[in-house]
Motif scaffolding. Structure first.
Motif, PDB file in Angstrom:
ATOM      1  N   LYS A 176       0.829  -1.206   0.000  1.00  0.00           N
ATOM      2  CA  LYS A 176       0.000   0.000   0.000  1.00  0.00           C
ATOM      3  C   LYS A 176       0.865   1.260   0.000  1.00  0.00           C
ATOM      4  O   LYS A 176       0.566   2.246  -0.678  1.00  0.00           O
ATOM      5  N   LYS A 177       1.958   1.234   0.749  1.00  0.00           N
ATOM      6  CA  LYS A 177       2.888   2.366   0.738  1.00  0.00           C
ATOM      7  C   LYS A 177       3.532   2.522  -0.633  1.00  0.00           C
ATOM      8  O   LYS A 177       3.756   3.639  -1.104  1.00  0.00           O
ATOM      9  N   GLN A 189       1.346   4.293  -3.024  1.00  0.00           N
ATOM     10  CA  GLN A 189       1.293   5.736  -2.796  1.00  0.00           C
ATOM     11  C   GLN A 189       2.435   6.487  -3.474  1.00  0.00           C
ATOM     12  O   GLN A 189       2.376   7.710  -3.630  1.00  0.00           O
ATOM     13  N   THR A 239      -1.787   1.507 -10.679  1.00  0.00           N
ATOM     14  CA  THR A 239      -1.053   1.364  -9.416  1.00  0.00           C
ATOM     15  C   THR A 239      -1.079  -0.056  -8.873  1.00  0.00           C
ATOM     16  O   THR A 239      -0.060  -0.543  -8.369  1.00  0.00           O
TER      17      THR A 239
END
Length: 275
Positions: free
Chosen positions: A177-178, A181, A207
């Protein structure tokens, strides 16, 4: 004559997308020049420039025919702009993102675009070099720009020197998830193995797909290796080695502080110039 080698190699490389082939083109032209000693050549630089550019266009045409049967994605041969040898002008090497965009053009469009946009040639000069009319030069440039669909080809986005540290810290954290980002919504990851080593056959877009792929290859192949950081065609890059042999070059294009493109060159033939 050797003092002209760097600029001539830059012309040839930007047209071809292959550094090794570019050096061969320049060497062949210079040898022909030596063999023509005594011939009536009034302007040596103009003669060499014209010969190299036209020879590079012909070589590019042959390369494009070969690309039709190339397994997977075709990426340009990278040049390490920090450590490029004396045979090329580093400042004249186009950004890697632009080199990828130029793959959309045919050889003559590519040559006209490069001469006009990168080297600030006037159309009269281009016409003389390519033996075409000034009007034809203008039309070719217009078609080239249309093919590039007004991409931001004049910009080399300045990336902070510590950006790759941030990327490596995140991917080592194993937090997908990081990692997401750090990626733009339209991020794309493109791999080139040339059918000789493992590489994704199709681009990974978005993404979720991109982050899963980047994390997956790191976890499978690179988690125990410390990459060397550098610059390729003015973009930040990670170099992964196996027993002192470069096996993977990852090139990052960053826009608005997010990773927009990742180009992964693994074809060993395209890593020769960096080793």
């Amino acid at each position: 004559m050797d003092s002209l080698r760097p600029i001539l190699t830059s012309y040839a490389y930007n047209i071809l997308g292959s550094y090794e082939d570019a050096k061969d083109v320049v060497q062949d032209v210079m040898l022909e020049m030596i063999n023509r000693a005594g011939a009536d050549i009034q302007n040596e630089k103009a003669y060499l420039t014209r010969s190299v550019i036209n020879r590079a266009i012909n070589a590019r045409n042959r390369l494009q025919k070969m690309q039709s049967g190339y397994p997977g994605n075709w990426l340009p041969e990278p040049v390490a702009t920090e450590t490029a040898d004396a045979e090329v002008n580093q400042k004249d090497i186009l950004s890697y993102s632009l080199m990828v965009l130029l793959e959309k053009l045919d050889a003559k469009q590519r040559a006209v675009f490069i001469l006009k946009e990168a080297f600030s040639y006037e159309h009269e000069e281009i016409a003389e070099v390519l033996d075409i009319s000034v009007e034809n030069s203008r039309k070719i440039l217009s078609r080239a720009k249309a093919a590039l669909q007004n991409e931001r080809f004049n910009e080399v986005v300045k990336t902070p020197g510590d950006y790759l540290t941030k990327y490596m810290d995140v991917i080592r954290s194993r937090d997908v998830k990081k990692l997401e980002q750090l990626l733009s919504n339209d991020v794309m990851v493109v791999s080139d193995g040339g059918g000789k080593v493992a590489a994704a056959l199709n681009p990974l877009v978005g993404t979720e797909s991109a982050s899963q792929f980047l994390y997956g290859i790191y976890n499978k192949f690179y988690f125990d290796r410390e990459p060397v950081r550098g610059w390729v065609n003015h973009l930040p890059a990670l170099f992964y080695y196996d027993n002192d042999q470069l096996v993977t070059c990852m090139i990052f294009e960053v826009q608005d502080e997010l990773i927009h493109r990742v180009y992964i060159v693994r074809n060993p033939d395209k890593l020769v110039g960096i080793n």
